[in-house]
Design a protein around this motif. Sequence first.
Motif, mmCIF file in Angstrom:
data_model
loop_
_atom_site.group_PDB
_atom_site.id
_atom_site.type_symbol
_atom_site.label_atom_id
_atom_site.label_comp_id
_atom_site.label_asym_id
_atom_site.label_seq_id
_atom_site.Cartn_x
_atom_site.Cartn_y
_atom_site.Cartn_z
ATOM 1 N N ASP A 90 0.846 -1.203 0.000
ATOM 2 C CA ASP A 90 0.000 0.000 0.000
ATOM 3 C C ASP A 90 0.872 1.240 0.000
ATOM 4 N N ARG A 91 0.234 2.367 -0.370
ATOM 5 C CA ARG A 91 0.790 3.705 -0.340
ATOM 6 C C ARG A 91 2.211 3.801 -0.895
ATOM 7 N N PRO A 92 2.361 3.672 -2.208
ATOM 8 C CA PRO A 92 3.673 3.924 -2.805
ATOM 9 C C PRO A 92 3.995 5.415 -2.755
ATOM 10 N N THR A 93 5.272 5.723 -2.695
ATOM 11 C CA THR A 93 5.705 7.121 -2.810
ATOM 12 C C THR A 93 7.038 7.128 -3.533
ATOM 13 N N TRP A 94 7.074 7.842 -4.649
ATOM 14 C CA TRP A 94 8.206 7.822 -5.567
ATOM 15 C C TRP A 94 9.276 8.769 -5.054
ATOM 16 N N SER A 95 10.517 8.298 -5.040
ATOM 17 C CA SER A 95 11.612 9.119 -4.534
ATOM 18 C C SER A 95 11.914 10.263 -5.495
ATOM 19 N N PRO A 96 12.527 11.327 -4.984
ATOM 20 C CA PRO A 96 13.023 12.361 -5.894
ATOM 21 C C PRO A 96 14.271 11.861 -6.623
ATOM 22 N N ALA A 97 14.602 12.523 -7.728
ATOM 23 C CA ALA A 97 15.856 12.238 -8.414
ATOM 24 C C ALA A 97 16.995 12.645 -7.473
ATOM 25 N N PRO A 98 18.175 12.078 -7.568
ATOM 26 C CA PRO A 98 18.614 11.141 -8.600
ATOM 27 C C PRO A 98 18.239 9.686 -8.303
ATOM 28 N N TYR A 99 17.652 9.447 -7.152
ATOM 29 C CA TYR A 99 17.238 8.079 -6.843
ATOM 30 C C TYR A 99 16.022 7.746 -7.692
ATOM 31 N N ASN A 100 15.853 6.504 -8.026
ATOM 32 C CA ASN A 100 14.670 6.085 -8.775
ATOM 33 C C ASN A 100 14.067 4.901 -8.034
ATOM 34 N N GLU A 101 13.427 5.247 -6.931
ATOM 35 C CA GLU A 101 12.946 4.224 -6.007
ATOM 36 C C GLU A 101 11.507 4.529 -5.612
ATOM 37 N N ILE A 102 10.801 3.492 -5.217
ATOM 38 C CA ILE A 102 9.460 3.677 -4.677
ATOM 39 C C ILE A 102 9.434 3.061 -3.282
ATOM 40 N N ALA A 103 9.069 3.870 -2.314
ATOM 41 C CA ALA A 103 8.858 3.365 -0.957
ATOM 42 C C ALA A 103 7.393 2.968 -0.833
ATOM 43 N N TYR A 104 7.109 1.937 -0.057
ATOM 44 C CA TYR A 104 5.731 1.491 0.101
ATOM 45 C C TYR A 104 5.601 0.726 1.412
ATOM 46 N N THR A 105 4.363 0.412 1.742
ATOM 47 C CA THR A 105 4.049 -0.367 2.930
ATOM 48 C C THR A 105 3.808 -1.808 2.497
ATOM 49 N N ALA A 106 4.419 -2.760 3.183
ATOM 50 C CA ALA A 106 4.257 -4.170 2.808
ATOM 51 C C ALA A 106 3.875 -4.987 4.029
ATOM 52 N N ARG A 107 2.952 -5.926 3.824
ATOM 53 C CA ARG A 107 2.623 -6.820 4.929
ATOM 54 C C ARG A 107 3.748 -7.836 5.077
ATOM 55 N N THR A 108 4.260 -7.957 6.308
ATOM 56 C CA THR A 108 5.396 -8.833 6.559
ATOM 57 C C THR A 108 5.084 -9.858 7.633
ATOM 58 N N GLY A 109 3.880 -9.817 8.186
ATOM 59 C CA GLY A 109 3.533 -10.708 9.283
ATOM 60 C C GLY A 109 2.165 -10.275 9.740
ATOM 61 N N PRO A 110 1.941 -10.201 11.047
ATOM 62 C CA PRO A 110 0.661 -9.657 11.478
ATOM 63 C C PRO A 110 0.563 -8.165 11.154
ATOM 64 N N GLY A 111 1.706 -7.489 11.095
ATOM 65 C CA GLY A 111 1.705 -6.063 10.809
ATOM 66 C C GLY A 111 2.378 -5.747 9.487
ATOM 67 N N PHE A 112 2.744 -4.483 9.324
ATOM 68 C CA PHE A 112 3.314 -3.998 8.078
ATOM 69 C C PHE A 112 4.679 -3.360 8.334
ATOM 70 N N ASP A 113 5.485 -3.344 7.294
ATOM 71 C CA ASP A 113 6.789 -2.699 7.362
ATOM 72 C C ASP A 113 7.018 -1.832 6.133
ATOM 73 N N ILE A 114 8.029 -0.955 6.256
ATOM 74 C CA ILE A 114 8.370 -0.048 5.162
ATOM 75 C C ILE A 114 9.439 -0.700 4.296
ATOM 76 N N GLU B 133 3.640 2.164 8.479
ATOM 77 C CA GLU B 133 2.872 2.496 7.277
ATOM 78 C C GLU B 133 3.273 3.855 6.723
ATOM 79 N N SER B 134 2.741 4.143 5.557
ATOM 80 C CA SER B 134 2.672 5.493 4.993
ATOM 81 C C SER B 134 4.023 6.181 4.841
ATOM 82 N N PRO B 135 4.966 5.604 4.083
ATOM 83 C CA PRO B 135 6.245 6.275 3.900
ATOM 84 C C PRO B 135 6.110 7.542 3.054
ATOM 85 N N ALA B 136 6.975 8.514 3.332
ATOM 86 C CA ALA B 136 7.012 9.769 2.561
ATOM 87 C C ALA B 136 8.468 10.218 2.486
#
Lengths: 467, 198
Positions: A373-397, A418-421
């Motif tokens: 959930d909640r992707p957030t695209w990095s600024p240049a020069p990085y070309n990455e997307i941070a997001y929330t992922a289910r890793t167990g009972p909870g979620f991680d970045i 959750e909710s990376p920015a």
Amino acid sequence: MNRILHTIGAVSIAAGLAIVVVSARSQQPPPASEQPPVPPQQPGEIGTVITADGGAQTRIAVPDFIALSNDAETDRVAKTIAQVLFDDLNFEHDYALIPRDTYATIPSAKTFEDVPLARWRELGADAVVVGTVQKTAAGILVQVRLFDARRPDQRQQAFGKEYSGSAANPRSYGHAISDEIHLVQRNLHGVARTKIAFASDRDGERVGGTIESRNVKEIYISDYDGANQRRVTTGRSLNIQPNWSPDAKSIAYTSYRNRDGLPNIFISHIYQGLLDQFPKAPEQTFQPSWSPDGTRIAFWSTRDGNPEIYVANRDGTNVRRLTNNGGIDQSPTWSPNGTQIAFISDRTGTPQVWVMGTDGLGLRKVTSESYADRPTWSPAPYNEIAYTARTGPGFDIKVIELASGQIRQFTFGEGTNESPAWAPNGRHLAFTSTRSGKVQVFVIDRAGKNLKQITNVGNNEKPDWSK
Amino acid sequence: MLMRSAARRAAPLVLTVLAIAVAACGKKTPPVARAVPPPSTTAAGSPAVTPRVPPPPEAVPDPAVVPPEPVREDSIASASLDDLNRNSPIKPVFFEYDSSEITSEGKGILDANAAALKKYPSWTITIEGHSDERGTAEYNLALGERRAVAARAYLVSLGIPGERLRTVSYGKEFPFDPGHDDAAWSKNRRAHFVITAK
């Protein structure tokens, strides 16, 4: 109408920033006041970019600024600026900061001329930031110099600036100086003057018009380091999903404040006290995301009967639909150059990060998590997307590097996360975590280190970092 | 065009956006129908086409000494919206984890809800979709919407006009039970019905 609004806005912004750079002076001593102002500092004129020998990190000291006026307030301001400047410089990890509690044996300077550079060099400093604070009729005058301590006898200055303004927010001087030093010395866009917006229920105010016990959430902003937290909306309802305009003067967000109960996108021009709303649709509209050039806003809506991604002009006109399938499509975020949009879709059964062009074409699935959930695209020069992922009972970045598909994980089951920015220079992430109890905003660097909690009161959610 | 509702303050730091009732926002809201007063021959608020002949004075009916025994329907019809919603005949429907499928138990509840909505055909309803706290904030908004839409579709299939049923998703906002266990979560995964006009 426009002119009036513009004038008010300008006044408010000036008051808010409380800093005016009156002149940039050359680095040559003495006395600075006789030097002609040199508007933008030219690296060629300064001639000194201080680096450590042998490629090591440059070691820098930031002693208390010198209080030239003899009163308690100036003294306090001088100490605050130095501490904030120290923390700001430390935050980007570009300098090695020499701890302030090791400075005690070095005599305090009274002027720029008697800074004991040889002693600072003995302490291991490559550079020393020295500043003065002086009361003026209008507020305070802050002067700052960056001394090269590598050859103490030359008393070389690599940076010299002067700021005047109100004494009400001394932290803002530290922020401005830090950003300036990072830019001039390291060609780095620091984030000391950026802000983080988030939604909070800390007031405990009740939502009206319902028989249930429901607390409002309002949009708050804070300095990047968590200082100066303040509310910027009074929607008295659910106000969530804040998103900064690229000029950091407006915040778009989802609000349930309309009497029909349908969530819609609102835009608060926070330094003008103005509020805009998208044209009302007969259905729900969520989660605005400004395009990098500020002309458009992506969002998702159920206006065609199913959650889909749309793009509109920044005033909500000229709506174009980008997705069209029976699954859920939501959480849009723009690529740094504004040509692509990442979003969440569960069209393959589970919510995953997808990418498409701003024409809706060129679809591809980016993640293969059990739930993202909640992707957030990095600024240049990085070309990455941070997001929330289910890793167990909870979620991680997590962060995925788009070219290689390599995934890095930033949190590891400490509460749910959750909710990376991204910070606007891509060197930090803000996100929320329940690791300390309620939902709070945290900041972590891109190496996954130096975690810092920046909110404490109530639940604080859905952070967004200003440009 | 944007609807701009503006407020500004003279204070130097203008950081608070004043809450302003949005001028046009009542447009789509159905007017709140009041309970019909006792029958009267007075043509209150008669349209302009009616000839402006003053009506003859009417006899004021004597108040009934013994009101008719209130039947249950009447007490519902005369209750305020808040009172109605506090003890609503339209019951919430609960869902399985990560599902928007109406269970057989949910169908039974919705059948009863449909019967109530047929009995009070003037009522309009907002169906709120809610999730438990275990999902993420953004995806839960969409999941909550799916639940509300599923409940709405079932009611429509039973003959309730869609215009009477608006859906709004709250995701994991406003849990019914603030707890953090299975019991709380099962109460929070719900479509909740709010009577908005009667």
